[in-house]
Structures are given as structure tokens and as C-alpha cells.
Design a protein around this motif. Structure first.
Motif, mmCIF file in Angstrom:
data_model
loop_
_atom_site.group_PDB
_atom_site.id
_atom_site.type_symbol
_atom_site.label_atom_id
_atom_site.label_comp_id
_atom_site.label_asym_id
_atom_site.label_seq_id
_atom_site.Cartn_x
_atom_site.Cartn_y
_atom_site.Cartn_z
ATOM 1 N N LEU A 30 0.714 -1.261 -0.128
ATOM 2 C CA LEU A 30 0.288 -0.503 -0.251
ATOM 3 C C LEU A 30 1.093 1.010 0.268
ATOM 4 C CD1 LEU A 30 -2.886 -1.281 2.129
ATOM 5 C CD2 LEU A 30 -2.756 -1.052 -0.003
ATOM 6 N N GLU A 31 1.487 1.221 0.920
ATOM 7 C CA GLU A 31 2.761 2.818 0.766
ATOM 8 C C GLU A 31 3.355 2.256 -0.768
ATOM 9 O OE1 GLU A 31 4.906 5.561 1.894
ATOM 10 O OE2 GLU A 31 3.688 4.564 2.978
ATOM 11 N N GLY A 32 3.862 1.744 -1.565
ATOM 12 C CA GLY A 32 3.772 1.890 -2.894
ATOM 13 C C GLY A 32 2.956 2.321 -3.351
ATOM 14 N N TYR A 33 1.815 1.407 -3.621
ATOM 15 C CA TYR A 33 0.704 2.174 -4.211
ATOM 16 C C TYR A 33 0.728 3.726 -3.914
ATOM 17 C CZ TYR A 33 -0.340 -2.652 -4.984
ATOM 18 O OH TYR A 33 -0.623 -3.332 -5.668
ATOM 19 N N ASN A 34 1.002 4.216 -2.310
ATOM 20 C CA ASN A 34 0.631 5.199 -2.325
ATOM 21 C C ASN A 34 1.065 6.310 -2.725
ATOM 22 O OD1 ASN A 34 -0.638 7.475 -0.478
ATOM 23 N ND2 ASN A 34 0.649 7.311 1.443
ATOM 24 N N SER A 35 2.524 5.833 -3.423
ATOM 25 C CA SER A 35 3.866 7.106 -3.365
ATOM 26 C C SER A 35 3.206 7.237 -4.929
ATOM 27 C CB SER A 35 5.238 5.955 -3.635
ATOM 28 O OG SER A 35 5.060 4.529 -4.115
ATOM 29 N N VAL A 36 3.087 5.863 -5.625
ATOM 30 C CA VAL A 36 2.103 6.382 -7.580
ATOM 31 C C VAL A 36 0.734 7.171 -7.175
ATOM 32 C CG1 VAL A 36 1.036 5.708 -8.973
ATOM 33 C CG2 VAL A 36 2.153 4.042 -8.182
ATOM 34 N N THR A 37 0.210 8.090 -6.411
ATOM 35 C CA THR A 37 -1.165 8.908 -5.671
ATOM 36 C C THR A 37 -0.436 9.976 -5.921
ATOM 37 O OG1 THR A 37 -1.575 8.310 -4.147
ATOM 38 C CG2 THR A 37 -2.375 7.617 -5.711
ATOM 39 N N LYS A 38 0.726 9.772 -4.866
ATOM 40 C CA LYS A 38 1.293 11.099 -4.741
ATOM 41 C C LYS A 38 2.405 11.297 -5.590
ATOM 42 C CE LYS A 38 1.510 10.226 0.752
ATOM 43 N NZ LYS A 38 1.894 10.188 1.832
ATOM 44 N N SER A 39 3.029 10.856 -6.316
ATOM 45 C CA SER A 39 4.193 11.499 -7.116
ATOM 46 C C SER A 39 2.983 12.263 -8.421
ATOM 47 C CB SER A 39 4.895 10.647 -8.459
ATOM 48 O OG SER A 39 3.281 9.447 -8.362
ATOM 49 N N LEU A 40 1.683 10.905 -8.671
ATOM 50 C CA LEU A 40 0.881 12.442 -10.488
ATOM 51 C C LEU A 40 -0.426 13.503 -9.154
ATOM 52 C CD1 LEU A 40 -0.704 9.067 -11.421
ATOM 53 C CD2 LEU A 40 0.855 10.104 -12.607
ATOM 54 N N ASN A 41 -0.558 13.577 -8.361
ATOM 55 C CA ASN A 41 -1.159 14.605 -7.454
ATOM 56 C C ASN A 41 0.002 15.385 -7.219
ATOM 57 O OD1 ASN A 41 -3.244 15.597 -6.210
ATOM 58 N ND2 ASN A 41 -2.298 15.874 -4.618
ATOM 59 N N GLY A 42 1.522 15.361 -7.098
ATOM 60 C CA GLY A 42 2.407 16.250 -7.023
ATOM 61 C C GLY A 42 3.486 16.428 -7.912
ATOM 62 N N ASN A 43 2.738 16.298 -9.758
ATOM 63 C CA ASN A 43 3.368 16.910 -10.186
ATOM 64 C C ASN A 43 2.478 18.046 -10.890
ATOM 65 O OD1 ASN A 43 3.576 16.429 -13.377
ATOM 66 N ND2 ASN A 43 4.240 15.089 -13.331
ATOM 67 N N TYR A 44 3.631 18.817 -11.067
ATOM 68 C CA TYR A 44 2.761 20.577 -10.811
ATOM 69 C C TYR A 44 2.319 20.880 -12.305
ATOM 70 C CZ TYR A 44 2.819 25.358 -11.709
ATOM 71 O OH TYR A 44 2.968 26.593 -12.588
ATOM 72 N N GLU A 45 3.249 20.466 -13.452
ATOM 73 C CA GLU A 45 2.639 20.100 -14.462
ATOM 74 C C GLU A 45 1.667 18.946 -15.336
ATOM 75 O OE1 GLU A 45 3.217 20.832 -19.459
ATOM 76 O OE2 GLU A 45 4.390 21.565 -17.497
ATOM 77 N N LEU A 46 0.894 18.312 -14.665
ATOM 78 C CA LEU A 46 0.114 17.693 -14.403
ATOM 79 C C LEU A 46 -1.471 18.575 -14.565
ATOM 80 C CD1 LEU A 46 -1.372 15.076 -15.078
ATOM 81 C CD2 LEU A 46 -1.218 14.455 -12.609
ATOM 82 N N THR A 47 -1.257 19.142 -13.318
ATOM 83 C CA THR A 47 -2.421 19.745 -12.576
ATOM 84 C C THR A 47 -2.626 20.892 -13.220
ATOM 85 O OG1 THR A 47 0.217 21.005 -10.753
ATOM 86 C CG2 THR A 47 -2.383 18.856 -10.009
ATOM 87 N N ARG A 48 -1.197 21.463 -14.017
ATOM 88 C CA ARG A 48 -1.042 22.796 -14.524
ATOM 89 C C ARG A 48 -2.210 22.316 -15.741
ATOM 90 N NH1 ARG A 48 0.679 25.334 -19.181
ATOM 91 N NH2 ARG A 48 1.813 22.908 -18.837
ATOM 92 N N LEU A 49 -1.806 21.344 -16.778
ATOM 93 C CA LEU A 49 -2.752 21.043 -18.055
ATOM 94 C C LEU A 49 -3.719 20.751 -18.161
ATOM 95 C CD1 LEU A 49 0.595 19.182 -19.255
ATOM 96 C CD2 LEU A 49 -0.558 21.040 -19.921
ATOM 97 N N LEU A 50 -4.144 20.180 -16.870
ATOM 98 C CA LEU A 50 -5.097 19.615 -16.023
ATOM 99 C C LEU A 50 -6.206 20.835 -15.834
ATOM 100 C CD1 LEU A 50 -5.397 16.720 -14.098
ATOM 101 C CD2 LEU A 50 -6.451 16.081 -16.091
ATOM 102 N N GLN A 51 -5.817 21.837 -15.990
ATOM 103 C CA GLN A 51 -6.807 23.362 -15.361
ATOM 104 C C GLN A 51 -6.405 23.872 -16.883
ATOM 105 O OE1 GLN A 51 -7.180 24.352 -11.269
ATOM 106 N NE2 GLN A 51 -4.743 23.522 -11.289
#
Length: 586
Positions: free
Chosen positions: A43-64
């Protein structure tokens, strides 16, 4: 014997049963603890995957970002897909990653791209759970098919979280990740300790997250099962007909249960019980037969022998025992008969010789001479010589008297002090000086601190006697004899040094070899003339009194002289003061 055998068997069975149950409980507890640890790592590994996506500034910028230009929109969508794809390939068990924005756009990266998005996802339970979360991970559990891709019908493990813009911390959508459930089911298999073990994972509201094993009774009603508390990560309950182990995970509010019917591991115990019963029954039968044989062939002859022994105790030596039993019993009875006959003969012989023996003892007592008679006679000779002015001979007689008193008085103890030994040596040297016309110059130099050191009686005199007899007297010229002491740590080395003839290498090697053998202190045969107390005797007595680290050492060179070192311990009371390694006490 039968009662003892049954009691021991019962205690053994009870103890073995308790040990088996304890071992099984320990194994179950260890297995579920390892499983909980595996889930925490997973679960720690899975949690790190979601954190890496949520912490990706480029991804959050493009989604908005919104653009009226179709080409720019296509480029943005491709960039978002590439970022999601990088996360997809970070773990091999990921089946699909979906991002659903609050504006209704869905971005997916999965193994099957021909899927159809469920248009009613907003009304589903899993979407509501994600929307209600505050950024924390939501573990949705096992699904028989993808909750988003309606074409994906394989079982998947689903989890997700809300996606936030980290600049102003506002929700911009949700992340949903689907993984292969094989790692979870394999981890659950580790909890099983028998084919009938059922394993479950329950969530916060006791809903079933995953399971493995037989379903049916016990698969529902998880609220009635024991749950680990916050300070108790693992619990074991074996009070019912089932062994229940439970463990909680650290990252997810999950509880892992392992339920095993006790009948699964009681079957082997029942076989052991049946085998033990058969063995006990066979031993009872055998022991009964042996008891009967022993009673007829051993007990009865022994009773007859005991009855005859009681007669002997009363003074009747005329009887005898006749039995027919084992060879050992027959031999014992024969020996008893011979012993009784021999005792009868000895009693008669003792009666005949008792009177003459008492007379012989009386004559022996009357013929004994009191040693004090010899002391007094020597003292009388000393005073007679002193009156006539023969001072030299009177000193010899006085020294001989003192030596005789010292050497013959062994009643108090066999040990003495260095002070008394040196006094004895001075008397002996007085006699030697007169006999050798003062050819031997003696030097006794011992510090007063060591005069109370304990050593065996007659230790130094035999060594000096050997030095005079074999080293100095044959020389025929003036010679020198030294006695002094040195401290070595907690040992006192008393050295007797002469400048006499010395010894050749063969003789020295033989003496040193005899000293290394640590001979036992034994009396010489009566038939041999007494030759005095030798070096090996002194060495053995020192070793017997203080231990193998103490005794004699001999050094000699032919034509130069001999040095004999007596090594004894220094008492603790005398060890205070000097602490040097080798302090000269002379």
C-alpha cells in the motif's frame, strides 16, 4: 507401575497438546504479522504512485488549462497521457490509471484502450467515496470488473484519491488506479495454516475488501469478530472451536482475519492419542507378564534369602539357603552360604586367638619409648658439654635437639611458616658447618615481610641437604650457599643457590621431567632404606597444598652450581604495599 505409566502418558499427552496448540498459534500469529507487513509495503508503494501524480505541477497545470485551439488541446491531452503513462509503467501490477476532472473530462492509460467509459460514474458508490475524501488515500477494494471501463471484466483492486492544485489547494478531480489483485491474494495465502483456513480483509465499516478460502459460515458478520486495538497490532483468539488471528494495517484502516477450524489440526492429535493408547495398553500387558515372572523367579528366592539373613543377624550361622532361579540369584545365594560358613570359622578362630593378641598388644604398649625422653637426654648432654666448656659440640647437640623436635612434631599441622623453616635451616647449617670444618659459607637474606608466608613443613631443609650432599661436600674446597626470596606478582620465589659441582644436562633433564609429571605423594616401600624427602616429594606436597601453578624449578650447570626455586603464593594479607613485577626481597 500401571498407575504411574497411565499418569505419565496422560501428562505427556496433555503437555504435547498444549505445545502443539501453542506452536500453531505462534505460527498463525507470525504469518498474519508478515502478511500485514507485506500489505503495508504494498500500500505504501501504491500511495507513492498517487502522490507522484498529485505532486506533478505540469499535470495539474495541464488539467486546468483550457484552450480554444484544437491543436493545443490535442497536445495537452497527449502530454497528460504521457505523464500518466510514466506512472503506469512504474509498477508492473498496475492495470489502469484514470483521472476524472471536475469538468467531466476523463484521461485514461490502461492495457486495453478499447474500453467504454461508464457515463453514470458520478452516481456510483466509489465515486462518492472519492469525492467525500479530503485528499487522503481511499482503498476501494476488489471489483469483479473495472468500475470505469465497462469492457474490462477482469477482477481488479481499486484505490484512488482526490487530485488537488497544490498552489491554491483546490480540488481539480480524482485519480483512480486499478491493479492486478494477484499480489493481494498471494499475500492472503500466507495466512493459511490448513486447507480449511478462511482469510478476509475488512474495511472501516466492516465491509469485505478481499477474501480467500472457503466462503459460507463466518464470511459475514465481521462486527462480531475480535478487532485489534490501537496499542495491540495482533490478537489471537483460540477460546472457541476456531483459531482466529487478526492484524491491522498501518496505512489503510483494514483488519486482516485468519479463521481456521481446530478440527483441521486436531486430526493429527487424535491419531497421536490413539497410538499412545495402543502403546500404553501393550505396555500394561507386558508389565503384568513381567511382574508375574519376576514374582516367581526372583521375588520368592529373595524372600527366602532375606529370611535366612535375619537368622544370621540373631547369631545363627549354621543355616543355608537352597533355591533354583536365575544364574545371578543362584550365585548370590551361593556367595551368602559361603560367607556365613566363613564367618562361623572366623568367629571360632578369633575366640582362640583373642587372649594371646591382647597380651601382645600390652607388651607393645609397654615397649614404646616416649620421644620426650630423647629430647630430655639431648638437653642433658648439651648442659654437660656446656659445663665442660665444649661450646662447639654443645651447639651441635642443641641444634640436633631442635631439629629432632621440629621434624618429629607432626601432630599440630603439616604446614609451617617461612620463619620456622629458616630457623630449622640455621640449626641444620650449624651441624653441617661443624662436620665440614666451616667450608660452607651460608647467606640467608629474606625480607621480614615474607616471614609469615605459609609453606609445607620440611620444604627448604631437604633442598639444602641435597645441595650440601651432592654439590658442596664432594667439592672439598670452600664454597657458598645462598637463600633469598623474590616477589613475582602474587608469588614468592625462594631461591637456594650453591656454587658446587652442578649437574650435567642428562641429569637435569631427568629431574625436570620428573617435576613436570606431578607425582602423587606416596610413601616409599618399607623394605627400602629411607633416603630422606626428595625434590619430587617436596614438589608434590607444594602442588597438593597450593595447586599446579606452584612447586619447584631447577636450574644447573656442571661446574658452576645449582639453583632450586621454591614457588609459593603470597597470602592476600601480605600482598599490600609493593606492586612491582619483580621486587627483590633479599
Amino acid at each position: 507401575m500401571t498407575v504411574i505409566l497411565i499418569l505419565v502418558s496422560f501428562l505427556y499427552y496433555t503437555r504435547a497438546l498444549a505445545i502443539i496448540h501453542s506452536k500453531i498459534s505462534d505460527i498463525a500469529e507470525k504469518n498474519i504479522s508478515q502478511t500485514a507487513g507485506l500489505f503495508d509495503l504494498m500500500l505504501e508503494g501504491y500511495n507513492s504512485v498517487t502522490k507522484s501524480l498529485n505532486g506533478n505541477y505540469e499535470l495539474t497545470r495541464l488539467l486546468q488549462e483550457t484552450s480554444s485551439n484544437p491543436a493545443v488541446s490535442v497536445i495537452n491531452e497527449r502530454s497528460i497521457t504521457n505523464i500518466i503513462g510514466a506512472a503506469f509503467y512504474s509498477r508492473k501490477e498496475i492495470v489502469g490509471i484514470h483521472i476524472i476532472t471536475n469538468g467531466g473530462k476523463v484521461y485514461s492509460y490502461e492495457k486495453q484502450f478499447a474500453g467504454v467509459i461508464d457515463i453514470n460514474y458520478a452516481q456510483t458508490d466509489w465515486y462518492s467515496k472519492l469525492q467525500a475524501s479530503k485528499g487522503n488515500m481511499v482503498w476501494l477494494g476488489l471489483y469483479s470488473g473495472s468500475p470505469i471501463n465497462t469492457m474490462q471484466q477482469d477482477t481488479v483492486f481499486v484505490f484512488g484519491r482526490q487530485l488537488y492544485d497544490l498552489m491554491d489547494y483546490k480540488s481539480i478531480g480524482v485519480i483512480v488506479i486499478e491493479t492486478d489483485p494477484a499480489p493481494i491474494t498471494e499475500a492472503l495465502s500466507n495466512v493459511s495454516i490448513s486447507p480449511g483456513t478462511r482469510v478476509f480483509i475488512t474495511g472501516m465499516d466492516d465491509q469485505l475488501i478481499a477474501s480467500k478460502g472457503q466462503q459460507g459460515a463466518g464470511a459475514t458478520g465481521f462486527s462480531q469478530l475480535p478487532k485489534p486495538s490501537q496499542d495491540q497490532a495482533i490478537i489471537v483468539d483460540d477460546t472457541s472451536d476456531q483459531l482466529i488471528v487478526a492484524a491491522s494495517t498501518a496505512l489503510a484502516d483494514w483488519t486482516i482475519y485468519g479463521i481456521t477450524p481446530k478440527s483441521d489440526f486436531n486430526s493429527e492429535i487424535n491419531q497421536t492419542r490413539l497410538y499412545l493408547f495402543v502403546v500404553v495398553l501393550a505396555l500394561i500387558i507386558v508389565s503384568t507378564m513381567l511382574a508375574s515372572i519376576v514374582s516367581r523367579t526372583i521375588a520368592s528366592p529373595l524372600k527366602l534369602l532375606i529370611r535366612e539373613m535375619k537368622k544370621v543377624e540373631l547369631g545363627n550361622f549354621s543355616g543355608s539357603v537352597n533355591v533354583n532361579s536365575f544364574e545371578e540369584i543362584n550365585s548370590l545365594v551361593s556367595s551368602f552360604n559361603r560367607m556365613v560358613q566363613r564367618m562361623d570359622e572366623l568367629i571360632k578362630r578369633i575366640k582362640l586367638s583373642s587372649v594371646s593378641e591382647k597380651n601382645a598388644q600390652l607388651q607393645a604398649l609397654q615397649s614404646q619409648v616416649n620421644p620426650h625422653f630423647l629430647y630430655n637426654t639431648l638437653d642433658m648432654i648439651y648442659w654437660m658439654l656446656d659445663e665442660k666448656g665444649n661450646e662447639r659440640l654443645s651447639r651441635v647437640i642443641l641444634s640436633l635437639s631442635q631439629m629432632f623436635r621440629y621434624s618429629s612434631n607432626w601432630e599440630e599441622a603439616s604446614q609451617t611458616t617461612l620463619r620456622q623453616e629458616l630457623e630449622q635451616i640455621r640449626h641444620y647449617l650449624t651441624i653441617i658447618g661443624s662436620r665440614l670444618n666451616d667450608r660452607v659459607q651460608t647467606e640467608i637474606d629474606v625480607d621480614e615481610n615474607w616471614l609469615d608466608v605459609v609453606l609445607p613443613k620440611m620444604t627448604i631443609q631437604p633442598i639444602i641437604e641435597n645441595a650440601v650432599k651432592y654439590g658442596l661436600e664432594p667439592l672439598g674446597t670452600p664454597c657458598k650457599l645462598q637463600v633469598h626470596a623474590e616477589r613475582h606478582y602474587h608469588q614468592l620465589h625462594i631461591k637456594i643457590i650453591d656454587d658446587g659441582l652442578g649437574m650435567d644436562e642428562a641429569t637435569l633433564d631427568q629431574i625436570q621431567a620428573n617435576l613436570r609429571k606431578r607425582p602423587s605423594l606416596a610413601l616409599e616401600p618399607v623394605s627400602r632404606p629411607r633416603r630422606g624427602i626428595g625434590l619430587h616429594n617436596v614438589h608434590a606436597r607444594i602442588g597438593m597444598m597450593f595447586g599446579e601453578n606452584y612447586g619447584l624449578s631447577v636450574e644447573s650447570r656442571q661446574g658452576e652450581g645449582t639453583t632450586v626455586t621454591i614457588i609459593v603464593p603470597i597470602p592476600i594479607a601480605l600482598q599490600g604495599g609493593r606492586r612491582d613485577e619483580n621486587s627483590n626481597c633479599g
